[in-house]
Design an enzyme around this catalytic site. Sequence first.
Site, PDB file in Angstrom:
ATOM      1  N   PHE A  57       1.188  -1.173   0.097  1.00 32.15           N
ATOM      2  CA  PHE A  57       0.016   0.198   0.403  1.00 32.15           C
ATOM      3  C   PHE A  57       1.362   1.286  -0.196  1.00 32.15           C
ATOM      4  O   PHE A  57       1.698   1.345   0.939  1.00 32.15           O
ATOM      5  CB  PHE A  57      -0.799  -0.126   1.425  1.00 32.15           C
ATOM      6  CG  PHE A  57      -2.187   0.411   1.517  1.00 32.15           C
ATOM      7  CD1 PHE A  57      -3.078   0.697   1.457  1.00 32.15           C
ATOM      8  CD2 PHE A  57      -2.385   2.226   1.777  1.00 32.15           C
ATOM      9  CE1 PHE A  57      -4.152   1.764   1.099  1.00 32.15           C
ATOM     10  CE2 PHE A  57      -3.389   3.538   1.419  1.00 32.15           C
ATOM     11  CZ  PHE A  57      -4.232   3.108   1.468  1.00 32.15           C
ATOM     12  N   ASP A  63       2.748  -3.867   8.738  1.00 27.50           N
ATOM     13  CA  ASP A  63       1.541  -3.348   8.779  1.00 27.50           C
ATOM     14  C   ASP A  63      -0.022  -4.060   8.898  1.00 27.50           C
ATOM     15  O   ASP A  63      -0.122  -5.191   7.811  1.00 27.50           O
ATOM     16  CB  ASP A  63       1.772  -2.141   7.475  1.00 27.50           C
ATOM     17  CG  ASP A  63       0.204  -1.904   7.394  1.00 27.50           C
ATOM     18  OD1 ASP A  63      -0.927  -2.147   7.655  1.00 27.50           O
ATOM     19  OD2 ASP A  63      -0.234  -0.315   6.836  1.00 27.50           O
ATOM     20  N   TYR A  77     -11.188   1.118  10.828  1.00 24.52           N
ATOM     21  CA  TYR A  77     -12.121   1.671   9.649  1.00 24.52           C
ATOM     22  C   TYR A  77     -12.229   0.990   8.897  1.00 24.52           C
ATOM     23  O   TYR A  77     -13.181   0.233   7.977  1.00 24.52           O
ATOM     24  CB  TYR A  77     -12.034   2.653   8.819  1.00 24.52           C
ATOM     25  CG  TYR A  77     -10.571   3.584   8.040  1.00 24.52           C
ATOM     26  CD1 TYR A  77     -10.560   2.792   7.334  1.00 24.52           C
ATOM     27  CD2 TYR A  77      -9.622   4.409   8.745  1.00 24.52           C
ATOM     28  CE1 TYR A  77      -9.887   3.000   6.228  1.00 24.52           C
ATOM     29  CE2 TYR A  77      -8.745   4.831   8.521  1.00 24.52           C
ATOM     30  CZ  TYR A  77      -9.125   4.066   6.932  1.00 24.52           C
ATOM     31  OH  TYR A  77      -7.090   4.009   6.666  1.00 24.52           O
ATOM     32  N   LYS A  78     -11.392  -0.836   8.829  1.00 25.15           N
ATOM     33  CA  LYS A  78     -11.656  -1.355   7.572  1.00 25.15           C
ATOM     34  C   LYS A  78     -12.778  -2.211   8.618  1.00 25.15           C
ATOM     35  O   LYS A  78     -13.263  -2.299   8.722  1.00 25.15           O
ATOM     36  CB  LYS A  78     -10.320  -1.788   6.724  1.00 25.15           C
ATOM     37  CG  LYS A  78      -9.538  -0.650   5.998  1.00 25.15           C
ATOM     38  CD  LYS A  78      -8.624  -1.056   5.440  1.00 25.15           C
ATOM     39  CE  LYS A  78      -7.786  -0.181   5.239  1.00 25.15           C
ATOM     40  NZ  LYS A  78      -6.272  -0.010   4.002  1.00 25.15           N
ATOM     41  N   ARG A 133     -11.728  -6.255  -6.566  1.00 28.87           N
ATOM     42  CA  ARG A 133     -11.516  -6.324  -5.079  1.00 28.87           C
ATOM     43  C   ARG A 133     -12.751  -7.089  -4.608  1.00 28.87           C
ATOM     44  O   ARG A 133     -14.017  -5.732  -3.903  1.00 28.87           O
ATOM     45  CB  ARG A 133     -10.562  -5.352  -4.622  1.00 28.87           C
ATOM     46  CG  ARG A 133      -9.518  -5.749  -3.430  1.00 28.87           C
ATOM     47  CD  ARG A 133      -9.064  -4.376  -3.016  1.00 28.87           C
ATOM     48  NE  ARG A 133      -9.366  -3.872  -2.771  1.00 28.87           N
ATOM     49  CZ  ARG A 133      -9.333  -2.242  -2.002  1.00 28.87           C
ATOM     50  NH1 ARG A 133      -7.853  -3.128  -1.126  1.00 28.87           N
ATOM     51  NH2 ARG A 133     -10.145  -1.636  -0.945  1.00 28.87           N
TER      52      ARG A 133
HETATM   53  C1  LIG Z   1      -5.747   0.980   4.503  1.00 30.05           C
HETATM   54  C2  LIG Z   1      -4.460   1.278   4.321  1.00 30.05           C
HETATM   55  C3  LIG Z   1      -3.057   1.971   5.596  1.00 30.05           C
HETATM   56  C4  LIG Z   1      -4.605   3.722   5.965  1.00 30.05           C
HETATM   57  O1  LIG Z   1      -3.315   4.493   6.109  1.00 30.05           O
HETATM   58  P1  LIG Z   1      -3.654   5.562   6.575  1.00 30.05           P
HETATM   59  O2  LIG Z   1      -2.316   6.096   7.309  1.00 30.05           O
HETATM   60  O3  LIG Z   1      -4.774   5.669   7.851  1.00 30.05           O
HETATM   61  O4  LIG Z   1      -5.026   6.386   6.206  1.00 30.05           O
HETATM   62  C5  LIG Z   1      -1.942   1.735   5.623  1.00 30.05           C
HETATM   63  N1  LIG Z   1      -1.551   0.924   5.006  1.00 30.05           N
HETATM   64  C6  LIG Z   1      -2.755   0.021   4.819  1.00 30.05           C
HETATM   65  C7  LIG Z   1      -1.168  -0.852   4.256  1.00 30.05           C
HETATM   66  C8  LIG Z   1      -3.888   0.377   4.473  1.00 30.05           C
HETATM   67  O5  LIG Z   1      -4.240  -1.012   3.453  1.00 30.05           O
END
Ligand SMILES: *Cc1c(COP(=O)(O)O)cnc(C)c1O
Length: 408
Positions: free
Chosen positions: A125, A195, A220-221, A367
């Site tokens: 990500f 992560d 939030y996921k 997805r």
């Molecule tokens: C959703 C997600 C984020 C989100 O980052 P924010 O800083 O909270 O916006 C970061 N890393 C991964 C792998 C994600 O899936």
Amino acid sequence: MITREKCAALDAADPLAAFRKEFSVPEGIVYLDGNSLGVLPVRTPGRVQQVVEEEWGRALIRSWNEAGWFEQPYRLGRRIAPLIGADPAEVVVCDTTSVNLFKVLTTALRLRPGRRTVLGDSAAFPTDLYIAEGVTGLFEGARSVLVTPEELDRHLDADVAAVVLSHVDYRTGELLDMPGITARVRAAGALMIWDVCHSVGALPVELGASGADFAVGCTYKYLNGGPGSPAFLYVAERHLAAGPEQPLSGWFGHARPFAFEPGYDPRTGIGRFLTSSPSLLGQAALESSLDVWEQADLTAVRAKSLALTDLFISLVEGLDGVEVVTPREHARRGSQVALRHADGYPVVQALIARGVIGDFRAPDLMRFGFTPLYLSYTDVWDAAQQLAEVLESGEWREERFSRRGEVT
Ligand SMILES: *Cc1c(COP(=O)(O)O)cnc(C)c1O
């Protein structure tokens, strides 16, 4: 061949079926995007309203003490801990995933002063990669090197300070071997940062037993904390005991924030990783969703997640132009299924128009996230049926389905 009737029988025997009434799933929608934004728990509006009207509206400043606002980042951290296999004292809820990664990665580089390489996954990500670039830019001679997880071992040399990996790949849904990778990274003298954005709430996560050094994740996921809800960070007790220094030394990480001293003196324990005033409305929403999560057995969640993704894969493989990208092996699969299709974007839009909500990740991945607490087997059957009809009818070719919004 599996039928809709068979799916209904699976629903009738589902030990998690009772959780669905805890969530506001809109009528007529099959929601397969809980890996991006989890649905609203039924109890959340009431809890947020109570915090707004009573704790803020009436009690005002007194709520810092009387409603436990000051303690809230710790209290929520203690409640996230069992979901990620951590001790309650190793987790705190604050800021965002990106900001927390900045804090723990900088801390990691400071803990390995002779080493200057940070390894990351080239397919990660991107915010994680951007933060790694930003952090290495602050250390003389440091660099961020991108590899694939398969190439990792070849790059684990004496210059590697830290490795940052996603437990589950946000695009393909591939699950990495957390204990195995962590052991090899630590054996090479580097620090392991996970992560867990796409695994917390999707499957049991075992940070402590794996020997992880640090971790970050969002709420939030799969955890249904609401849009932009606060993230969390994990620091292994062996590091906390040594008093690590994190770079965002704000007053909430100070040992005596209300002494208003000019010099910084960090708290002991996980509290030193706090920076600022907690976002209490977001934390209130997360608190109410954790009330639901606390009742869920993660082993049952994992078993149903695998059954739902198995079912979806079996129903969609062989559809015209569709390639299943997600690993079939259970040990390598998170809780989502990614399908490659050359026209994935308009196909997903046409599917959304039919009430089946998934999403799209460039260049060609559709997805679909599977959230066992509020999805049924018949939902999955219906979603696969709708996808087959969208592809068969060719309705996705209508021009309106190719218009792109800011968020895909
Ligand atoms: C959703 C997600 C984020 C989100 O980052 P924010 O800083 O909270 O916006 C970061 N890393 C991964 C792998 C994600 O899936």
